[in-house]
Design an enzyme around this catalytic site. Structure first.
Site, short mmCIF file in Angstrom:
data_model
loop_
_atom_site.label_atom_id
_atom_site.label_comp_id
_atom_site.label_asym_id
_atom_site.label_seq_id
_atom_site.Cartn_x
_atom_site.Cartn_y
_atom_site.Cartn_z
N ARG A 60 0.83 -1.22 0.00
CA ARG A 60 0.00 0.00 0.00
C ARG A 60 0.86 1.26 0.00
O ARG A 60 0.49 2.25 -0.63
CB ARG A 60 -0.94 -0.02 1.20
CG ARG A 60 -2.06 -1.02 0.99
CD ARG A 60 -2.94 -1.19 2.20
NE ARG A 60 -4.16 -1.90 1.84
CZ ARG A 60 -5.00 -2.42 2.71
NH1 ARG A 60 -4.76 -2.31 4.02
NH2 ARG A 60 -6.08 -3.05 2.31
N LYS A 117 -18.61 -19.40 -0.33
CA LYS A 117 -20.06 -19.44 -0.17
C LYS A 117 -20.81 -18.54 -1.14
O LYS A 117 -20.40 -17.41 -1.40
CB LYS A 117 -20.42 -18.99 1.25
CG LYS A 117 -20.03 -19.99 2.31
CD LYS A 117 -20.43 -19.46 3.66
CE LYS A 117 -20.25 -20.53 4.73
NZ LYS A 117 -20.64 -19.99 6.04
N GLY A 170 -9.26 -10.69 -1.58
CA GLY A 170 -8.11 -11.04 -0.75
C GLY A 170 -7.52 -12.39 -1.10
O GLY A 170 -6.32 -12.52 -1.36
N GLY A 178 -12.93 -4.88 0.03
CA GLY A 178 -14.34 -4.50 0.12
C GLY A 178 -14.81 -3.60 -1.00
O GLY A 178 -15.90 -3.80 -1.55
P1 ADP Z 1 -11.87 -13.71 -2.06
O1 ADP Z 1 -11.19 -13.38 -0.76
O2 ADP Z 1 -10.90 -13.70 -3.21
O3 ADP Z 1 -13.09 -12.86 -2.32
P2 ADP Z 1 -13.40 -15.86 -0.88
O4 ADP Z 1 -13.04 -15.34 0.48
O5 ADP Z 1 -14.79 -15.70 -1.33
O6 ADP Z 1 -12.40 -15.23 -1.97
O7 ADP Z 1 -13.11 -17.41 -0.96
C1 ADP Z 1 -11.87 -17.99 -0.66
C2 ADP Z 1 -12.03 -19.26 0.14
O8 ADP Z 1 -12.86 -20.20 -0.50
C3 ADP Z 1 -10.70 -19.92 0.33
O9 ADP Z 1 -10.40 -19.95 1.70
C4 ADP Z 1 -10.90 -21.32 -0.24
O10 ADP Z 1 -10.25 -22.33 0.52
C5 ADP Z 1 -12.40 -21.49 -0.15
N1 ADP Z 1 -12.87 -22.53 -1.08
C6 ADP Z 1 -12.77 -22.56 -2.41
N2 ADP Z 1 -13.28 -23.71 -2.90
C7 ADP Z 1 -13.72 -24.43 -1.86
C8 ADP Z 1 -14.33 -25.72 -1.72
N3 ADP Z 1 -14.62 -26.48 -2.79
N4 ADP Z 1 -14.64 -26.14 -0.49
C9 ADP Z 1 -14.36 -25.37 0.60
N5 ADP Z 1 -13.78 -24.16 0.53
C10 ADP Z 1 -13.46 -23.69 -0.68
MG MG Z 2 -11.69 -13.95 1.26
#
Ligand code: ADP
Ligand code: MG
Length: 397
Positions: A39, A197, A355, A378
């Site tokens: 940053r 999710k 992230g 965010g």
């Molecule tokens: P970002 O931070 O890039 O927005 P998210 O926080 O939404 O991404 O998602 C990342 C998480 O999703 C990771 O910790 C990863 O382990 C989890 N993940 C991805 N695929 C699966 C899966 N099939 N089952 C459980 N967790 C998963």
């Molecule tokens: Mg995340």
């Protein structure tokens, strides 16, 4: 290119002008040391350009969550030394008490950091008195902190209405990249949405189906979509209460002419561990009751690479599998490398953010080969949801 906001190119002579520059100095620290200076480095183009043009550069930033209270552990005085090292120039710390007197002694080209904006409860409240106090310290306002632009705070939004307002270089680069990815993209556009999710990305999915030609769903959220299609996903992470929502999203995609891509093969295991002995790849219809889907499979990954080859634009948020644990990073790494190669060939504009997504792209060694990787968190997600960001809207006038 005509833009809705002014940039540093639109500034006249700034010699001796006091320029309030909103930056993101909210760096992780451990034992007085900055553990990741990304940053700080991101502020360099704007801060050095203004200083070199003879402005008196006054950096405004928050640091941690002091909740409107003075807190020495969250003083930006702690960041001044590391910031000087990154800038390679002296930086003056300006306490917010007596700030005007301190600034009056500064000379053209000097750089100062004003104390944590969030020590004042009026910052997050966007209070007129706080905006007045800050506006009195400067002649011009530059917002260079896209990562804080989803907040309507005094230093991120209010000031833009009180002083002549401009986007800094990092803000400009981010807004241009996001515009190329979703605002005014070249079609076909593919979106990869992964992560754990569906519930955390509902608004993202709803917005994207109306915008993109291909919606590629991976990660844990793919399980919910598969379940909605009648697939038994065994012990996989799955939000069974959201299958009707997943159905509605697929219907909306159909109506909008957006193709939804779900995996047809997957990598499963009975336990969630690195290289488990129960690891196998199978068709989505062959997942056993005691297995979990932890990545999308090689056939699906190859099909997705073929989709990307037909596209001009890619926007990516969320890993395709549980990438922190090998080998469940395979699909994410493989598809990221395909995207990077297509970007290098000039056939794809690739923009990614989030992230865990940034961590996954770094793991794949391709973060610097994407057209743009947003570290904004965010703010990036709110932009993916199609929301207007108050800090950006305020720059537009
Ligand atoms: P970002 O931070 O890039 O927005 P998210 O926080 O939404 O991404 O998602 C990342 C998480 O999703 C990771 O910790 C990863 O382990 C989890 N993940 C991805 N695929 C699966 C899966 N099939 N089952 C459980 N967790 C998963
Ligand atoms: Mg995340």
């Amino acid at each position: 290119m005509t833009r809705a906001f002014k940039t540093l190119d639109d500034l006249g002579d700034v010699t001796g002008q006091r320029v309030l520059v909103r930056e993101d100095l909210n760096v992780p620290m451990d034992d007085g040391r900055v553990t990741d200076d990304t940053r700080l480095r991101a502020t360099l183009p704007t801060v050095t350009e203004l200083a070199d043009k003879g402005a008196i550069v006054l950096v405004l930033a928050h640091f941690g969550r002091p909740k409107g209270q003075r807190n020495p552990e969250m003083s930006l005085a702690l960041v001044v030394k590391p910031y000087e090292q990154v800038l390679g120039r002296p930086v003056r710390f300006i306490d917010d008490q007596g700030a005007a007197d301190a600034i009056a002694t500064m000379r053209p080209g000097d750089i100062g950091v004003i104390e944590n904006t969030r020590f004042d409860p009026g910052e997050e409240a966007n209070a007129p008195a706080t905006i007045d106090r800050l506006a009195a310290l400067g002649d011009i306002y530059v917002n260079d902190a896209f990562s804080a632009a989803h907040r309507a705070h005094a230093s991120t939004e209010g000031l833009a209405h009180r002083l002549p307002a401009y986007a800094g270089r990092a803000m400009e680069a981010e807004l241009d990249a996001l515009d190329k990815a979703l605002g005014n993209p070249e079609h076909p556009v593919a979106a990869v949405v992964g992560g754990a999710k569906v519930s955390t990305k509902l608004d993202v999915l709803k917005h994207l189906v109306a915008k993109v030609d291909h919606l590629i769903i991976g990660g844990g959220m793919a399980n919910t979509f598969l379940a909605a299609r009648g697939v038994d996903v065994g012990k996989s992470l799955c939000e069974h209460d959201l299958t009707a929502t997943a159905d509605a999203i697929m219907d909306a995609a159909d109506r909008a002419g957006c193709t939804v891509h779900l995996p047809y093969d997957v990598v499963v295991a009975k336990e969630f561990a690195a290289n488990p002995s129960s690891l196998r790849t199978c068709n989505v219809h062959e997942v056993a009751a005691d297995e979990m889907i932890l990545d999308i499979g090689p056939a699906a990954t190859e099909a997705l690479a073929d989709v990307l080859k037909t596209c001009r634009t890619l926007v990516w948020n969320g890993p395709l599998g549980a990438f922190e644990t090998p080998p469940f990073d395979t699909a994410t790494v493989t598809l990221a490398r395909t995207a990077a190669a297509l970007t290098r060939e000039g056939s794809l504009v690739s923009v990614a953010g989030g992230g865990d997504t940034v961590a996954a792209l770094n793991q794949a060694g391709v973060a610097d080969r994407f057209t743009f990787v947003s570290t904004a968190g965010g703010a990036f997600l709110e932009w993916m949801e199609g929301r207007e960001l108050p800090g950006v809207a305020a720059l537009a006038g």
